[in-house]
Structures are given as structure tokens and as C-alpha cells.
Design a protein around this motif. Structure first.
Motif, PDB file in Angstrom:
ATOM      1  N   THR A   1       0.887  -1.192  -0.089  1.00  0.00           N
ATOM      2  CA  THR A   1      -0.112   0.002  -0.217  1.00  0.00           C
ATOM      3  C   THR A   1       0.925   1.314  -0.025  1.00  0.00           C
ATOM      4  OG1 THR A   1      -1.785  -1.443   1.220  1.00  0.00           O
ATOM      5  CG2 THR A   1      -1.820   1.164   1.318  1.00  0.00           C
ATOM      6  N   SER A   2       2.056   1.222   0.575  1.00  0.00           N
ATOM      7  CA  SER A   2       2.894   2.363   0.697  1.00  0.00           C
ATOM      8  C   SER A   2       3.278   2.849  -0.713  1.00  0.00           C
ATOM      9  CB  SER A   2       4.004   2.235   1.637  1.00  0.00           C
ATOM     10  OG  SER A   2       4.722   1.005   1.074  1.00  0.00           O
ATOM     11  N   ASP A   3       3.655   1.773  -1.435  1.00  0.00           N
ATOM     12  CA  ASP A   3       4.308   1.886  -2.805  1.00  0.00           C
ATOM     13  C   ASP A   3       2.949   2.796  -3.646  1.00  0.00           C
ATOM     14  OD1 ASP A   3       6.519   1.080  -1.970  1.00  0.00           O
ATOM     15  OD2 ASP A   3       6.349  -0.713  -3.137  1.00  0.00           O
ATOM     16  N   ILE A   4       1.813   2.134  -3.393  1.00  0.00           N
ATOM     17  CA  ILE A   4       0.597   2.745  -4.415  1.00  0.00           C
ATOM     18  C   ILE A   4       0.353   4.159  -3.889  1.00  0.00           C
ATOM     19  CG2 ILE A   4      -1.753   2.347  -4.543  1.00  0.00           C
ATOM     20  CD1 ILE A   4      -1.551  -0.516  -4.379  1.00  0.00           C
ATOM     21  N   GLU A   5       0.615   4.384  -2.695  1.00  0.00           N
ATOM     22  CA  GLU A   5       0.295   5.660  -2.169  1.00  0.00           C
ATOM     23  C   GLU A   5       1.296   6.596  -2.666  1.00  0.00           C
ATOM     24  OE1 GLU A   5      -0.508   8.355   1.842  1.00  0.00           O
ATOM     25  OE2 GLU A   5      -0.211   6.088   1.843  1.00  0.00           O
ATOM     26  N   HIS A   6       2.563   6.138  -2.956  1.00  0.00           N
ATOM     27  CA  HIS A   6       3.497   6.801  -3.395  1.00  0.00           C
ATOM     28  C   HIS A   6       3.327   7.258  -5.021  1.00  0.00           C
ATOM     29  CE1 HIS A   6       7.517   8.511  -4.891  1.00  0.00           C
ATOM     30  NE2 HIS A   6       7.675   7.217  -5.764  1.00  0.00           N
ATOM     31  N   TRP A   7       2.905   6.187  -5.673  1.00  0.00           N
ATOM     32  CA  TRP A   7       2.679   6.596  -7.183  1.00  0.00           C
ATOM     33  C   TRP A   7       1.452   7.321  -7.393  1.00  0.00           C
ATOM     34  CZ3 TRP A   7       6.882   6.228  -9.648  1.00  0.00           C
ATOM     35  CH2 TRP A   7       7.618   5.078  -9.647  1.00  0.00           C
TER      36      TRP A   7
END
Length: 750
Positions: free
Chosen positions: A215-221
Motif C-alpha cells: 500500500t505504501s508504494d501505491i500511495e507513492h505513485w
């Protein structure tokens, strides 16, 4: 074949606007919904629908079929927002048509300007309208676009059946089941990429990679995509090609190089538009609306225990609940000063933090003298409210200044980052409650401003009437029925044909769907239809119709009883009250024998004249009752005018003896006073609601309700201009009357 089917559906929609309703009554109000649902099932047909709608708009312009334009434009824009990819050439045609609407009168020019501005941004940054809608409706936090929206559905449990309330609760909860922030962020990323890159976007590969990410990577993108789109939309010299290139870099980074190079080309299958954030509330308390709005600005996650917060709101003891709860240990200072001025009341931590470190600082330290500590009243204690505004656009907390010559930092201007969309379900009686709550909210905001600078408040109304009239209907009025209870909805339907087609049809459809036996087909219809129609109405209903709220002052026959003040929106009704004592009953019978039924009234009112000059008239008559209607029977009539119908009793002397006849007296006014000259009381019922009946009334005064902020500023001005009767200074530019705005698709179309 697909194009001919869509064209047939659009033409059927237009025929319904002409009054040619479908043969099957169950299809009324569902034509627009079935059209959009057909496109949702196959998003690749979105361009076909948009192209057909553009052609129909151009045909309506050539034939001067103006009543087609706004429904077609709303249908087109909704399809364009949800479409995975629309060509710039097609967007340009829609944009040019919207600019042509600027030469037409309101509401066409208003809607044309609003959509032209949106389309200009969409052409520069494709997918921007979808992204902004999802980010605000789902409260997805991002610095470039920090706006948040929420839909509050309010229903009166005493006006709607339990089955209807349960069905609406079930539907609103079912609409939120599969909508996590992670899924919504993925929808934004996928839709934005496809809108900018078109067929070259590998949707299946992008979905697979996003699903495998934490989820952290999705939030970054997600933050990267939002920043890229907002940057392109806000730049004056932004180019569509540069925006696509910027997003392509993000796209290639998300996908591996091998996947990006071997991307299969297929049909456009964009993600669906998530349902908005909807909460359903049974309106049981008078101040429940204000409480929900406060909790929306400051959610529970920013406060302490929910029980503590609820208790403080209920008791209006909102001085500083953070320091009262055990879960918050850190010292906090409110924007509102609670400094008593007594040195011994100063906390130790504060004294230590400002400890002197030199002789100069010791001399400049603030010394206090003895005094009396004043206990703040609950209404003045707003530390709880101010503590919740820590987001963007909020005022920073002001710290105590101990050294002279250090000016405080200027406070940042407040921004309306929150939008609350209040949807009322019911009949005119719930709108009467809304008028009361709105008036109370405005008075509260006048005393202590909190919501106004931070919250954009929008009202929507969906008429719902149960199959059998509720026992709360005024029983003595024979004409009161389902149509009589929905006067506001009938007026809005006459003023806006698209509201009549999409919203007024829900009046009887929602109770039928709620009472249908449980079956798979029932859930297929209700779980999609009711929620989707509410979402469409809230998203596309952008123009308000403003209704005047009327203030009424009620005097009682007991001189010791204080006069009552209330407001109403649709109707005030009076009738003769039955006598309680035997003596009064016998005197009333004698009076009835001589002068006829009813009571003697003195009516003083301001006559409505074309020149707007004040012309006061007074008349005396005998009457059995009167009705004041605030909603006109024709949309062309003035909304700020009361239609008063007085049933006058006229005595007729003839050869056969004395007889009496009832004559209807009609007058138009904005200010009226009614008094019983023979001291016989009567009853007053407001907004057709038997819960709002006043008894033992001897006199009433009705006038347009004034905006509380106007009254406050007027009072302040009069202190310095005692002999000035007209508005001067700031008062001249403030709204004078309290108007209740209810959003529709087109406002009032003349």
C-alpha cells in the motif's frame, strides 16, 4: 448496431422530456440510469455515446429546443468523466458548444461556463475530472488537491416507514463495502494513465503490478500521478503532449521494461467510478445536523475517545475536551485564550519554557497582579472546535508572547476544503425541519464562526412518500394528500424538467423497492439504482433554487406566557380552537348563532405592488381559518411572497331568515399580522407537521426571516447611527433575507 441502440435510447430520453412517457410506468426515471449502465458495462462505447450526444446538442441548438440542452449536457458530461479515454477532437466539439451557451440567458450560460472551464482543464490534463471527483469524494489525502466531500442522507424516522429506512441503510452500507482507499487510489492511477496514453496503455499489466505492490508504494505513485495532473491543469502554458510524456515516465517506472515493450493493444476497459462516501442518518435530534458537520470537519480520529466527544457535544461543554481525556497527555494551547490573568493559574510547564536566562529577559518578563478568574461560558468555549482545524488552510495555533516587540505570525486565510452535501429524504415536513436547523446553524455561526469559513454546504432533496399517509398529517385538512405533502418537489419539477424526470420519479419508486420481497433480482436493482441516482444527483446538481424562510412570532392568550418564535418554509395553517370551559363553550355557541361559525380576526398586511412601495392595509372579518402558502403554484411567480387564503364567513339576510356562506379571500403579501379580536384562541400548525402545532394562540406575526449575520451587523451599525433608518456601511452589501438553497440540475428554467 451499438450506435443505433444508443441513439434509440437517447431519443427515448428526449421524448420523455416532451411528456411522452414510456408505456411501462416502471421505466420512468430509469432511462438515464440504464443508458449510463450500458456504457459502464462496455466502457469502450463511451466515445460513441459522447459523439451522439454532441450531435443531439447541435441539433437542439439549430431547432431551438432549449429544454433538451441541459439534460443532454449533463448526460454527456457524466459519460465524459467516466470514460476511459476521449479524443481531443471530441472534447473540442463539446468545449465549443459550451462556449456558445454563454450567449444564452441563465441558467444556460451558467452551466455552459462551468462545463467550459472543466473541459478546458480536461483537454490539457486528460483524466483530471475523474481524478478530482474520486480524490474529494473518497477523502484521499494529497497536497496538490486537499479537498474533501461527504454525502449525508437525513431521513425522519417518524415520516418514513421502518422498511424504507432499513432498505436505505442496507443500500448505503453495501455501496461502501468494496471501496477501500487502496482500491480507489488504484482506480485513479489506472484511469489517469489510460486517459492520457489511450490504447498504448497496458491495463492488465498495470493492474497486476499495482495489486502486487504494498500500500505504501501505491500511495507513492498515487501522489506522483495527482501531482502531475494538477501541475498540468494549473499551468497556463501546459501542453497535452507534455502531460502525456510526464505520465508515460511514471507508467514505465511502474511497469517493467519488458512488460512495457510487449504491451498488448486491446479495447479500452477503464476502472469504474467508485461510489461516493455516503452516510445515512435518522434525524432524531434537533441539533444533529450541526453535530455531524462538526464531526466532519474534525473527525473522531483527531479527537479523543468517541464517548467523551459525544458527551461533550451533547452537553455543549466543548471547552477543551482534549485536556479532559486521559488519552491525550501532551500540553496544548487553544487559539482562543483561556489565560485568566492570574499568575498562580499559569501551568508550570509554561513558566519553565519561558524561564529567564539573563537580566534583560527577567526585566521584560510579564508580571501579573492579583485578580478574579472568570469562568468562561460553554458557548464561548470553542477550544475543541479550533483544535480540530490542523489541516491545510487552518489557522496555526498562537503561542503566548512573553517578549515585547515580537509580532505574532500572521494567520493563514481559511479555505473551504470540506464540502458537505446534505440529502433530505421525505416530504415537505422534513424540509420544515431543515429550515429550522439551518436557521439555528446560521444563528450559531453568527455568535461564533466555525463552520462558515471552512465548509461548503450544499442541500439536495429527494421526495419520498409512503403508500399510506402518515398519522402525522394534519387530519382536519381533507385536501392534504401525497401531492399536497410534496409541494416543494412539484415546484422543482416544474422549474427543472430533468429534476422531474430523474428525482421526482423516486417519490413512489423508493417505497416500492424497499418493500419488494428479498430476491437476487431485487438486490441487483436496489443496490445499484438508488445509490447511483443519489450519486448522479449530487454530482451533477450544481444550480440551487433558493426558497425564502419565513419567521413567525406567536402570542398566546395567557399574558404570562412568553411569545414563541419559529420559522417555516412551506405553509402556516390556522384553525379555530375548541373551547375548554363550559362558559366559553356556551358563549361561543351564542356567537356562532348570531354571527356564524369561526372567530373575529383583524388582519394587517403589506400589499404587494408592482412599484415595491410599502402599502399597509387592515381589515376585519370573521373566519374559520386561513392558510399561508410560501411555495407558488407556478414557477414564474415570485418565491419571496406569501399566498394567503382566508376562509371568510359572510352573513346573508333573506326572506327565509339568516344564513352564512364561506367566501375565499386571497391576498399576496410578505408581512402579515393576524389577531383574534374576541380573545378566542386558535391553533397554528407549521409546515404541515402536527409535531409543530401551537395552541391557545391569540396573535401571529409573519415576515421574511432575516439572515442572523445581517441582524448582528445592523445592530452594531445602529449603535453609531441612531437616526439612520436605511442600511449603511457593510450592511448594504450583506444578504438580508435567509434563503434555503436546494440544488437541482438547472435551477429555474423560464
Amino acid at each position: 448496431e451499438v450506435e443505433s441502440d444508443i441513439l434509440r435510447r437517447v431519443r427515448t430520453l428526449l421524448r420523455e422530456l416532451d411528456g411522452h412517457h414510456p408505456a411501462c410506468q416502471c421505466d420512468r426515471g430509469m432511462l438515464r440510469w440504464t443508458l449510463h449502465k450500458k456504457i459502464d458495462q462496455n466502457p469502450s462505447n463511451s466515445s460513441i455515446l459522447v459523439r451522439i450526444l454532441v450531435k443531439e446538442l447541435e441539433r437542439a441548438e439549430r431547432g431551438d429546443f432549449r429544454h433538451y440542452m441541459i439534460p443532454l449536457l449533463h448526460t454527456l458530461m457524466y459519460a465524459l468523466i467516466k470514460a476511459p479515454c476521449i479524443s481531443d477532437e471530441l472534447c473540442s466539439r463539446v468545449y465549443d458548444f459550451c462556449k456558445k451557451l454563454l450567449t444564452l440567458p441563465k441558467p444556460f450560460c451558467t452551466i455552459g461556463l462551468d462545463y467550459a472551464i472543466r473541459l478546458k482543464m480536461e483537454r490539457t490534463a486528460p483524466g483530471m475530472l475523474y481524478q478530482r471527483m474520486v480524490c474529494s469524494e473518497q477523502s484521499l489525502k494529497s497536497d496538490p488537491y486537499p479537498y474533501q466531500e461527504k454525502i449525508f442522507i437525513f431521513a425522519d424516522p417518524e415520516l418514513l416507514s421502518e422498511a424504507i429506512c432499513n432498505a436505505l441503510v442496507t443500500d448505503t452500507e453495501a455501496a461502501q463495502v468494496s471501496q477501500s482507499p487502496r482500491a480507489c487510489m488504484c482506480c485513479v492511477i489506472i484511469h489517469t494513465m489510460q486517459a492520457a496514453l489511450g490504447n498504448s496503455c497496458d491495463i492488465s499489466g498495470l493492474k497486476a503490478n499495482l495489486q502486487a505492490m504494498p500500500t505504501s508504494d501505491i500511495e507513492h505513485w498515487f501522489q506522483q500521478v495527482v501531482a502531475a495532473v494538477e501541475c498540468a491543469g494549473n499551468e497556463a502554458s501546459a501542453d497535452r503532449g507534455q502531460h502525456a510524456a510526464r505520465l508515460e515516465k511514471i507508467y514505465n517506472t511502474i511497469l517493467s521494461s519488458s512488460q512495457a515493450g510487449d504491451a498488448p493493444l486491446g479495447e479500452l476497459q477503464g476502472p469504474p467510478l467508485p461510489n461516493p462516501n455516503i452516510s445515512f442518518h435518522l434525524w432524531r435530534e434537533d441539533d444533529q445536523l450541526w453535530k455531524e458537520l462538526v464531526l466532519f470537519i474534525r473527525p473522531l480520529s483527531q479527537s479523543c475517545e468517541p464517548d467523551c466527544l459525544s458527551q461533550d457535544l451533547d452537553n455543549f461543554e466543548i471547552q477543551d475536551i482534549i485536556s479532559d481525556c486521559e488519552c491525550c497527555e501532551q500540553t496544548r494551547f487553544s487559539v482562543l485564550s483561556t489565560d485568566s490573568g492570574i499568575e498562580r493559574d499559569l501551568p508550570t510547564a509554561v513558566e519553565d519554557s519561558f524561564a529567564p536566562c539573563s537580566t534583560e529577559m527577567e526585566q521584560s518578563r510579564l508580571h501579573r497582579k492579583g485578580g478574579i478568574k472568570k469562568k468562561p461560558s460553554p458557548l464561548e468555549s470553542v477550544a475543541f472546535l479550533q483544535a480540530g482545524c490542523n489541516g491545510p488552510g487552518a489557522k496555526p495555533p498562537v503561542k503566548l508572547q512573553r517578549r515585547p516587540g515580537i509580532p505574532p505570525e500572521p494567520a493563514a486565510p481559511l479555505q473551504r476544503l470540506h464540502t458537505a452535501r446534505i440529502v433530505l429524504l421525505g416530504d415537505d415536513r422534513i424540509l420544515g425541519r431543515l429550515a429550522q436547523a439551518y436557521h439555528s446553524l446560521r444563528k450559531r455561526e453568527t455568535r461564533r464562526v466555525f463552520l462558515t469559513p471552512r465548509l461548503n454546504l450544499q442541500f439536495y432533496y429527494i421526495p419520498v412518500v409512503t403508500e399510506q399517509p402518515n398519522t402525522l398529517v394534519v387530519t382536519d385538512h381533507a385536501a392534504t394528500g401525497q401531492e399536497e405533502l410534496c409541494e416543494v418537489a412539484a415546484y422543482l419539477g416544474r422549474a427543472d424538467p430533468w429534476y422531474e424526470s430523474n428525482i421526482n420519479t423516486l417519490c413512489h419508486m423508493i417505497p416500492k423497492l424497499a418493500t419488494m420481497p428479498s430476491s437476487p433480482s431485487k438486490h441487483l436493482v436496489t443496490d445499484l439504482f438508488i445509490t447511483d441516482v443519489i450519486a448522479y444527483y449530487v454530482r451533477m446538481g450544481i444550480l440551487p433554487v433558493c426558497f425564502q424562510v419565513y419567521a413567525v412570532k406567536i402570542f398566546f392568550n395567557d399574558p404570562a406566557q412568553e411569545p414563541a418564535e419559529d420559522v417555516f418554509l412551506t405553509e402556516l395553517r390556522t384553525q379555530v380552537q375548541d373551547s375548554n370551559s363550559q362558559r366559553e363553550l356556551s358563549m361561543a355557541k351564542k356567537k356562532t348563532t348570531l354571527d356564524g361559525p369561526g372567530i373575529d380576526l383583524t388582519v394587517t398586511y403589506r400589499k404587494v405592488v408592482v412599484s415595491n412601495r410599502v402599502k399597509e392595509l387592515a381589515t376585519s372579518l370573521r373566519s374559520t381559518g386561513l392558510v399561508m402558502k410560501a411555495i407558488p403554484a407556478n414557477e414564474a411567480e415570485d418565491l419571496v411572497c406569501l399566498n394567503v387564503n382566508i376562509t371568510e364567513i359572510v352573513r346573508i339576510n333573506n326572506l327565509s331568515g339568516r344564513s352564512f356562506s364561506a367566501v375565499a379571500n386571497r391576498l399576496k403579501t410578505c408581512h402579515i399580522k393576524i389577531r383574534s379580536t374576541e380573545q378566542r384562541p386558535f391553533t397554528v400548525c407549521l409546515d404541515k407537521d402536527s409535531r409543530r402545532v401551537y395552541r391557545n394562540v391569540i396573535s401571529v406575526e409573519v415576515s421574511p426571516c432575516l439572515e442572523p449575520s445581517y441582524c448582528l451587523q445592523k445592530t452594531r451599525t445602529m449603535k453609531f447611527n441612531l437616526h439612520e433608518s436605511e442600511d449603511v456601511g457593510l450592511v448594504k452589501y450583506m444578504p438580508k433575507s435567509l434563503l434555503l438553497p436546494i440544488n437541482t440540475f438547472a435551477g429555474v428554467i423560464q
